[in-house]
Design a protein around this motif. Sequence first.
Motif, PDB file in Angstrom:
ATOM      1  N   VAL A   1       2.554   9.091  11.259  1.00  0.00           N
ATOM      2  CA  VAL A   1       1.207   8.695  10.846  1.00  0.00           C
ATOM      3  C   VAL A   1       1.115   8.867   9.334  1.00  0.00           C
ATOM      4  CG1 VAL A   1      -1.258   9.115  11.150  1.00  0.00           C
ATOM      5  CG2 VAL A   1       0.303   9.432  13.079  1.00  0.00           C
ATOM      6  N   VAL A   2       0.537   7.851   8.694  1.00  0.00           N
ATOM      7  CA  VAL A   2       0.473   7.830   7.236  1.00  0.00           C
ATOM      8  C   VAL A   2      -0.977   7.672   6.812  1.00  0.00           C
ATOM      9  CG1 VAL A   2       1.210   6.587   5.167  1.00  0.00           C
ATOM     10  CG2 VAL A   2       2.755   6.762   7.124  1.00  0.00           C
ATOM     11  N   GLU A   3      -1.408   8.468   5.812  1.00  0.00           N
ATOM     12  CA  GLU A   3      -2.767   8.345   5.277  1.00  0.00           C
ATOM     13  C   GLU A   3      -2.738   7.539   3.985  1.00  0.00           C
ATOM     14  OE1 GLU A   3      -4.156  12.323   5.371  1.00  0.00           O
ATOM     15  OE2 GLU A   3      -5.301  11.871   7.185  1.00  0.00           O
ATOM     16  N   GLY A   4      -3.835   6.821   3.751  1.00  0.00           N
ATOM     17  CA  GLY A   4      -3.936   6.072   2.503  1.00  0.00           C
ATOM     18  C   GLY A   4      -3.366   4.679   2.618  1.00  0.00           C
ATOM     19  N   MET A   5      -3.426   4.137   3.825  1.00  0.00           N
ATOM     20  CA  MET A   5      -2.853   2.806   4.060  1.00  0.00           C
ATOM     21  C   MET A   5      -3.926   1.758   4.331  1.00  0.00           C
ATOM     22  SD  MET A   5       0.509   2.198   4.368  1.00  0.00           S
ATOM     23  CE  MET A   5       2.067   2.985   4.456  1.00  0.00           C
ATOM     24  N   GLY A   6      -5.185   2.076   3.974  1.00  0.00           N
ATOM     25  CA  GLY A   6      -6.270   1.127   4.215  1.00  0.00           C
ATOM     26  C   GLY A   6      -5.925  -0.227   3.630  1.00  0.00           C
ATOM     27  N   GLY A   7      -6.190  -1.291   4.394  1.00  0.00           N
ATOM     28  CA  GLY A   7      -5.912  -2.637   3.892  1.00  0.00           C
ATOM     29  C   GLY A   7      -4.528  -3.138   4.227  1.00  0.00           C
ATOM     30  N   ALA A   8      -3.664  -2.267   4.751  1.00  0.00           N
ATOM     31  CA  ALA A   8      -2.358  -2.763   5.197  1.00  0.00           C
ATOM     32  C   ALA A   8      -2.570  -3.577   6.475  1.00  0.00           C
ATOM     33  CB  ALA A   8      -1.419  -1.595   5.457  1.00  0.00           C
TER      34      ALA A   8
ATOM     35  N   GLY B   1       3.963  14.686   3.806  1.00  0.00           N
ATOM     36  CA  GLY B   1       3.709  14.646   2.371  1.00  0.00           C
ATOM     37  C   GLY B   1       4.574  13.627   1.647  1.00  0.00           C
ATOM     38  N   GLU B   2       5.665  13.221   2.275  1.00  0.00           N
ATOM     39  CA  GLU B   2       6.512  12.211   1.621  1.00  0.00           C
ATOM     40  C   GLU B   2       5.763  10.872   1.581  1.00  0.00           C
ATOM     41  OE1 GLU B   2      10.728  11.915   2.535  1.00  0.00           O
ATOM     42  OE2 GLU B   2      10.715  13.924   3.398  1.00  0.00           O
ATOM     43  N   PRO B   3       6.106  10.013   0.646  1.00  0.00           N
ATOM     44  CA  PRO B   3       5.364   8.747   0.520  1.00  0.00           C
ATOM     45  C   PRO B   3       5.796   7.704   1.553  1.00  0.00           C
ATOM     46  CG  PRO B   3       7.111   8.844  -1.111  1.00  0.00           C
ATOM     47  CD  PRO B   3       7.146  10.165  -0.393  1.00  0.00           C
ATOM     48  N   ALA B   4       4.925   6.742   1.760  1.00  0.00           N
ATOM     49  CA  ALA B   4       5.273   5.584   2.585  1.00  0.00           C
ATOM     50  C   ALA B   4       4.663   4.367   1.921  1.00  0.00           C
ATOM     51  CB  ALA B   4       4.728   5.756   3.994  1.00  0.00           C
ATOM     52  N   ILE B   5       5.424   3.321   1.827  1.00  0.00           N
ATOM     53  CA  ILE B   5       4.936   2.113   1.148  1.00  0.00           C
ATOM     54  C   ILE B   5       4.995   0.944   2.110  1.00  0.00           C
ATOM     55  CG2 ILE B   5       5.272   0.555  -0.805  1.00  0.00           C
ATOM     56  CD1 ILE B   5       6.906   2.724  -2.142  1.00  0.00           C
ATOM     57  N   SER B   6       3.886   0.261   2.286  1.00  0.00           N
ATOM     58  CA  SER B   6       3.956  -0.953   3.104  1.00  0.00           C
ATOM     59  C   SER B   6       4.386  -2.095   2.197  1.00  0.00           C
ATOM     60  CB  SER B   6       2.615  -1.238   3.759  1.00  0.00           C
ATOM     61  OG  SER B   6       1.826  -2.029   2.905  1.00  0.00           O
ATOM     62  N   THR B   7       5.231  -2.954   2.721  1.00  0.00           N
ATOM     63  CA  THR B   7       5.798  -4.016   1.886  1.00  0.00           C
ATOM     64  C   THR B   7       4.942  -5.268   1.875  1.00  0.00           C
ATOM     65  OG1 THR B   7       7.025  -4.907   3.742  1.00  0.00           O
ATOM     66  CG2 THR B   7       8.142  -3.240   2.419  1.00  0.00           C
ATOM     67  N   GLY B   8       3.929  -5.293   2.751  1.00  0.00           N
ATOM     68  CA  GLY B   8       3.063  -6.470   2.795  1.00  0.00           C
ATOM     69  C   GLY B   8       3.706  -7.642   3.510  1.00  0.00           C
ATOM     70  N   GLU B   9       4.765  -7.390   4.232  1.00  0.00           N
ATOM     71  CA  GLU B   9       5.514  -8.479   4.875  1.00  0.00           C
ATOM     72  C   GLU B   9       5.988  -8.004   6.241  1.00  0.00           C
ATOM     73  OE1 GLU B   9       9.608  -9.387   3.221  1.00  0.00           O
ATOM     74  OE2 GLU B   9       8.471 -11.147   2.576  1.00  0.00           O
ATOM     75  N   PRO B  10       5.950  -8.878   7.237  1.00  0.00           N
ATOM     76  CA  PRO B  10       6.437  -8.447   8.557  1.00  0.00           C
ATOM     77  C   PRO B  10       7.959  -8.338   8.588  1.00  0.00           C
ATOM     78  CG  PRO B  10       5.804 -10.751   8.629  1.00  0.00           C
ATOM     79  CD  PRO B  10       5.449 -10.258   7.250  1.00  0.00           C
TER      80      PRO B  10
ATOM     81  N   LYS C   1       0.857  -1.185   0.000  1.00  0.00           N
ATOM     82  CA  LYS C   1       0.000   0.000   0.000  1.00  0.00           C
ATOM     83  C   LYS C   1       0.891   1.232   0.000  1.00  0.00           C
ATOM     84  CE  LYS C   1      -3.726  -2.427   0.584  1.00  0.00           C
ATOM     85  NZ  LYS C   1      -4.127  -2.957  -0.705  1.00  0.00           N
ATOM     86  N   ILE C   2       0.473   2.240  -0.762  1.00  0.00           N
ATOM     87  CA  ILE C   2       1.236   3.477  -0.770  1.00  0.00           C
ATOM     88  C   ILE C   2       0.416   4.571  -0.113  1.00  0.00           C
ATOM     89  CG2 ILE C   2       2.422   5.196  -2.206  1.00  0.00           C
ATOM     90  CD1 ILE C   2       2.874   3.091  -4.257  1.00  0.00           C
ATOM     91  N   GLY C   3       0.997   5.247   0.861  1.00  0.00           N
ATOM     92  CA  GLY C   3       0.302   6.347   1.520  1.00  0.00           C
ATOM     93  C   GLY C   3       1.198   7.569   1.586  1.00  0.00           C
ATOM     94  N   ARG C   4       0.679   8.611   2.268  1.00  0.00           N
ATOM     95  CA  ARG C   4       1.447   9.857   2.421  1.00  0.00           C
ATOM     96  C   ARG C   4       1.597  10.173   3.897  1.00  0.00           C
ATOM     97  NH1 ARG C   4       4.090  11.549  -1.821  1.00  0.00           N
ATOM     98  NH2 ARG C   4       3.147  10.464  -3.557  1.00  0.00           N
ATOM     99  N   LEU C   5       2.752  10.651   4.263  1.00  0.00           N
ATOM    100  CA  LEU C   5       3.012  11.015   5.655  1.00  0.00           C
ATOM    101  C   LEU C   5       2.185  12.221   6.051  1.00  0.00           C
ATOM    102  CD1 LEU C   5       6.865  10.901   6.061  1.00  0.00           C
ATOM    103  CD2 LEU C   5       5.171   9.840   7.529  1.00  0.00           C
ATOM    104  N   CYS C   6       1.439  12.130   7.159  1.00  0.00           N
ATOM    105  CA  CYS C   6       0.693  13.305   7.591  1.00  0.00           C
ATOM    106  C   CYS C   6       1.123  13.815   8.963  1.00  0.00           C
ATOM    107  CB  CYS C   6      -0.813  13.055   7.528  1.00  0.00           C
ATOM    108  SG  CYS C   6      -1.385  11.803   8.634  1.00  0.00           S
ATOM    109  N   ARG C   7       1.873  13.008   9.714  1.00  0.00           N
ATOM    110  CA  ARG C   7       2.364  13.489  11.027  1.00  0.00           C
ATOM    111  C   ARG C   7       3.671  12.800  11.366  1.00  0.00           C
ATOM    112  NH1 ARG C   7      -1.176  12.622  16.174  1.00  0.00           N
ATOM    113  NH2 ARG C   7       0.412  13.715  17.338  1.00  0.00           N
TER     114      ARG C   7
END
Length: 592
Positions: A20-27, A66-75, A7-13
Motif C-alpha cells: 500500500v502506497v500513500e500519496g498516489m492521488g490521481g494515479a 517509507g521507500e518511494p513508489a512512482i507510478s509511470t502513468g502507463e499500463p 505520481k510519487i508516493g511512499r510505501l506504508c504497508r
Amino acid sequence: MVAANEKIGRLCRIVGPVVVVEGMGGARIGDVARVGESRLIAEIIRLEGDQATLQVYEDTVGLRVGEPAISTGEPLMAELGPGLLAGIFDGLGRSLPEIQRQAGHFIPKGAMVPTLRRDTRWEFAPAVKEGEEVAPGDVLGTVAETTHLTHKVLVPPGVQGIVAEIRQGVFTVEETVARIVTKDGHDPVAIRLMQRWPVRQGRPCLQKLSPSTPLITGQRVIDTFFPIAKGGTAVIPGGFGTGKTVMEQALAKRTEVQIVVYVGCGERGNEMTEVLAEFPCLVDPYAGVPLMDRTILIANTSNMPVAAREASIYTGLSIAEYYRDMGFDVALLADSTSRWGEALREVAGRLEEMPGEEGYPAYLGSRLAGFYERAGRVVCLGKKRRQGSVTIIGAVSPPGGDFSEPMTQSSLRAAGTFWALDVGLARRRHFHAIHWMTSYSLYDVGHWFETEVAPDWQAQARLAMSLLQKEEELFEIVQLVGSEALPDAEKAMLQVGRLLREDFLQQSAFDPADAFCFPPKQAWMLRAILTYYHGLMDALGKGIPLSEVASLPILGEIARMKEIRRENAEREIAALVNRCFETLKAKTVMES
Ligand SMILES: Nc1ncnc2c1ncn2[C@@H]1O[C@H](COP(=O)(O)OP(=O)(O)O)[C@@H](O)[C@H]1O
Ligand SMILES: [Mg+2]
C-alpha cells in the motif's frame, strides 16, 4: 523527469506481493508503478483517495516502509515486433537469455531488460509508397523474421493517414521505418518495427467469425472424438500426474498452427528446462524448419513471483494476437491456469476482499471468461482481407482431481472443449488419459472432416463412441457377475471396446511413430476396428460362436496399426481392412 501522470508516493504497508502506497492521488488503476529503491515492477490494483494498493510482480523481500513508489502513468505493456520468435521471456516479457547474459542465473530486482533485442538489424521491405493512404492493419512492409516466416509490419490500431515517408533498408526495432501524417494535424506518427501494446486489452479486429475449421492436433482422441476449432478454446483439467504437461507439450510440438506461444505458468521449473532442452532439437512438422522458429516461450515457473503469473498470461495473449493480426493461426498454450488462479486468490486474500468460493475472488469467473474470450478466428484489420486465429488451450490442476472446484468449473463455462483427464486411466497407464465419458466438444467441425478426410468420419466416430459407452455399461455388469456369464454378443462388445481403447484411443506421446497421427490415418484405423466389429456381429447373428470367429492374427495386426508410417498408412490399413473383412466372412460361410 516526472511525466504529467506520474505520481510519487511512499510505501506504508507491505503484505507479501501486495503493498500500500500513500500519496498516489490521481494515479490510475492498471498503471504500472516502480516500487522501492530497487524499483520493483508493480501494478496499481486499487485506489482509495490518496492511497493506492499495488500488486508487485517481483519479490518484495527486503522492501521497507517509507521507500518511494512512482507510478509511470502507463499500463503494463508488451513489446511487439520481429525477434519474438524463438524467444524465451519471463512473465513481464523480459528476455531470459539476455538477463542471463547480463546477470547470471538470478533475475536482478527491477531489471529493465527489454523483450526485443535493440542491436539486431532487420531487413525491411516496404509494401506501400509515399503518398498512399493507410489505415490500421494495412501492411506497411515486411521483415523476414525467420527463414520461413514473413513478419508483417502493420499500421498500428488508431493510426490513419497518408504515408509521408517510407524507408527501405536494414533497421533496428527502434529506428523509424515510416512516417504517417494523420488528419488531426499533429506531428507525423513515426512507425518502428516495434510497437507497444497494453497487455490487458484485446487487440482489435474487423470481425469475429464463428470457428468452423478444426485445428488438427494429430491426437486421435481429440481430432476424432473431441475436436477443437481454429480460434476455439479448450481446457485440460486433470489431477497430478494425469498428463496435462505432456499434452500441452505434445500440442506445442505438433498442432497445425504457424505460431505457438507456450506459457509455463507457476509449474515446476525443470519442466520448462526440459522444453528448453528438447524443443531446439525438434522440427516443425508442417513447415519443416526448426520448431523453435515457430515457438515463443514464456516462463513464470513456481519459483518466480506469484503475481507475475497473471502478467505472463496476458503478455502471452498479446503476443498471440499480434501474430494473429498478421493473418497467422496461433495457439496459446497455458500450463497451468490454476497457478494463475491461485495467484489471484493470494492477492485477493491479502487485499482482505470478500472471498468467493474456496477463497477465490468473486471475479474469478469473469476474469477467466475475459481471458478465453480473447481467442477467436477473426477478419484482421486492414485493406487486404486476411484471417487469423488465436486458439487457447489451458491446463487446469484441480486439487485431488476434483472437477467441482471453482477453477475447473469457471474454466469449463468459458471454454468450448473439455478434455477431462482421468486419474484412473492415468493409473492404468492409459494415455492420453482423456476420458471419453466425461469430455466434450461444442465445435461442430465434423462436416469439415467429412469433406476433407473421409465421408464416413462422423458416422464412424458416433458408432465407436456408442460402443465405448456400451462397454462402460457392461463393465458394471461384469463387476457383478463376471464376464463368463455374458452372452457372446456382449463378450464381443467388450472385445471391440478394448480394441478401441488400446489400439485407437491410447497414444503415446513418446513413440515417434505414434506421437502424431494424421487424420486420414485416424479414419483408417477406426475403419479397421469397426470392420472387425461388423464381421463379429454378422457371424454371431448367424449363430456362430464367438470362439470360432475371433481372429487372433487380425487382432495382432490391428494392434500394430499405430506403428505404420504416415506415407504407408492408407495402403497398408486398407489392405488390413480387406483381410479382416474376408477372414471373418470366410469363417462365417464355413461355419454356417
Ligand atoms: N500421452 C502420453 N504418453 C505416454 N506417457 C504419458 C502421456 N501422458 C502422460 N504420460 C506419463 O504421465 C506422466 C505425468 O504426466 P504430466 O504431463 O507430467 O502430468 P501433469 O502435468 O498432469 O501432472 C509423464 O511423465 C508420462 O510418464
Ligand atoms: Mg504438469
